[in-house]
Design a protein around this motif. Structure first.
Motif, mmCIF file in Angstrom:
data_model
loop_
_atom_site.group_PDB
_atom_site.id
_atom_site.type_symbol
_atom_site.label_atom_id
_atom_site.label_comp_id
_atom_site.label_asym_id
_atom_site.label_seq_id
_atom_site.Cartn_x
_atom_site.Cartn_y
_atom_site.Cartn_z
ATOM 1 N N GLY A 18 2.137 -7.412 -3.448
ATOM 2 C CA GLY A 18 3.120 -6.606 -4.173
ATOM 3 C C GLY A 18 4.254 -6.149 -3.279
ATOM 4 O O GLY A 18 5.426 -6.183 -3.683
ATOM 5 N N TRP A 19 3.933 -5.722 -2.056
ATOM 6 C CA TRP A 19 4.959 -5.278 -1.126
ATOM 7 C C TRP A 19 5.908 -6.412 -0.785
ATOM 8 O O TRP A 19 7.131 -6.220 -0.736
ATOM 9 N N LEU A 22 8.147 -7.188 -3.916
ATOM 10 C CA LEU A 22 9.132 -6.121 -4.108
ATOM 11 C C LEU A 22 10.216 -6.164 -3.033
ATOM 12 O O LEU A 22 11.409 -6.013 -3.324
ATOM 13 N N THR A 23 9.815 -6.371 -1.788
ATOM 14 C CA THR A 23 10.773 -6.399 -0.683
ATOM 15 C C THR A 23 11.753 -7.553 -0.833
ATOM 16 O O THR A 23 12.970 -7.385 -0.648
ATOM 17 N N THR A 25 12.566 -9.169 -3.624
ATOM 18 C CA THR A 25 13.415 -8.942 -4.795
ATOM 19 C C THR A 25 14.505 -7.927 -4.501
ATOM 20 O O THR A 25 15.691 -8.150 -4.793
ATOM 21 N N ALA A 64 10.176 -0.512 -1.135
ATOM 22 C CA ALA A 64 8.941 -1.161 -1.589
ATOM 23 C C ALA A 64 7.718 -0.344 -1.175
ATOM 24 O O ALA A 64 6.779 -0.169 -1.966
#
Length: 247
Positions: A18-19, A22-23, A25, A64
């Motif tokens: 997930g990190w 998110l980072t 994106t 993130a």
């Protein structure tokens, strides 16, 4: 015990995945806006321009991290997420990517591998910087003015090191400059050391690792330019002191 370890590893892998997503994106979104932001920052003072350029470069990974912290820690997230349960499960929100399928396993593995490789390269750079600084220190001699002298005929001066930066000046440069000129050079390089500009560049380098290449090069170039302006102003103050008779 094995089940507990498996669940822990799965949760960790999900958060790392997930990190990473998110980072990446956020990095592309922020990179797209940077040309506008850079024009605004360029109008300000060098100190503020350098500070906010670095801060902008670090926004993606820090945002993130903040988002995942809010999702996983109810005590922090309660102002934004109302108390509720999912069936009989009342627990912190957590990212969950299905790892019981081949596709899910591959996606999570690739994301985690990418992140771990980046962390490994960061540690390698830190270690290499420390070793290089130790080697230069052994090959140079100390001076009475917070810099080290390298027995080299070339005319060079530089600041190296991330956590504990040090200024080095070649013997050839020292012999070729007047006291006034040498003090200006030292003022420039020592300002880099005091501000830990190498560490700032290093942080910006890794904070923008997921940016598109051209925009990544631009923000790093802009940060370096702002830093050089700050150090040039420090050198100019030395020159001004001499001109006013205070040198």
């Amino acid at each position: 015990l094995l089940l507990t370890m498996s669940n822990t590893l799965t949760t960790a892998a999900n958060y790392l995945f997930g990190w990473t997503v998110l980072t990446i994106t956020l990095s592309w979104l922020l990179a797209g806006l940077y040309p506008v932001v850079s024009r605004i920052l360029a109008k300000g003072k060098p100190e503020s321009a350098a500070f906010y350029t670095l801060l902008y470069g670090l926004l993606a990974p820090t945002s993130a991290t903040t988002a995942l912290s809010l999702l996983s820690l109810p005590a922090l997230a309660f102002p934004f997420i109302a108390d509720h349960c999912h069936g009989f499960t009342c627990s912190p929100h957590a990212l969950h990517i299905a790892t019981n399928t081949a596709f899910g396993i591959i996606i999570v593995t690739l994301a985690v591998t990418l992140l771990l490789c980046i962390l490994a390269f960061m540690l390698i750079q830190l270690f290499s910087s420390s070793r290089r600084l130790q080697l230069l220190s052994r090959l140079s001699e100390t001076s009475a003015h917070n810099y080290r002298i390298v027995d080299e005929s070339a005319h060079i001066a530089w600041c190296t090191g991330l956590l504990r930066p040090q200024v080095f000046v070649s013997r050839g440069l020292i012999d070729s400059l007047t006291n006034r000129q040498l003090e200006m050079v030292l003022a420039h390089e020592l300002t880099h050391a005091i501000r830990k500009d190498n560490l700032r560049k290093w942080l910006a380098h890794w904070g923008t690792f997921a940016w598109p290449p051209l925009l990544k090069a631009k923000i790093r170039r802009d940060l370096s330019h702002h830093q050089e302006r700050i150090c040039d102003l420090a050198a100019a103050r030395i020159n001004k002191n001499y001109a006013s008779g205070n040198g």
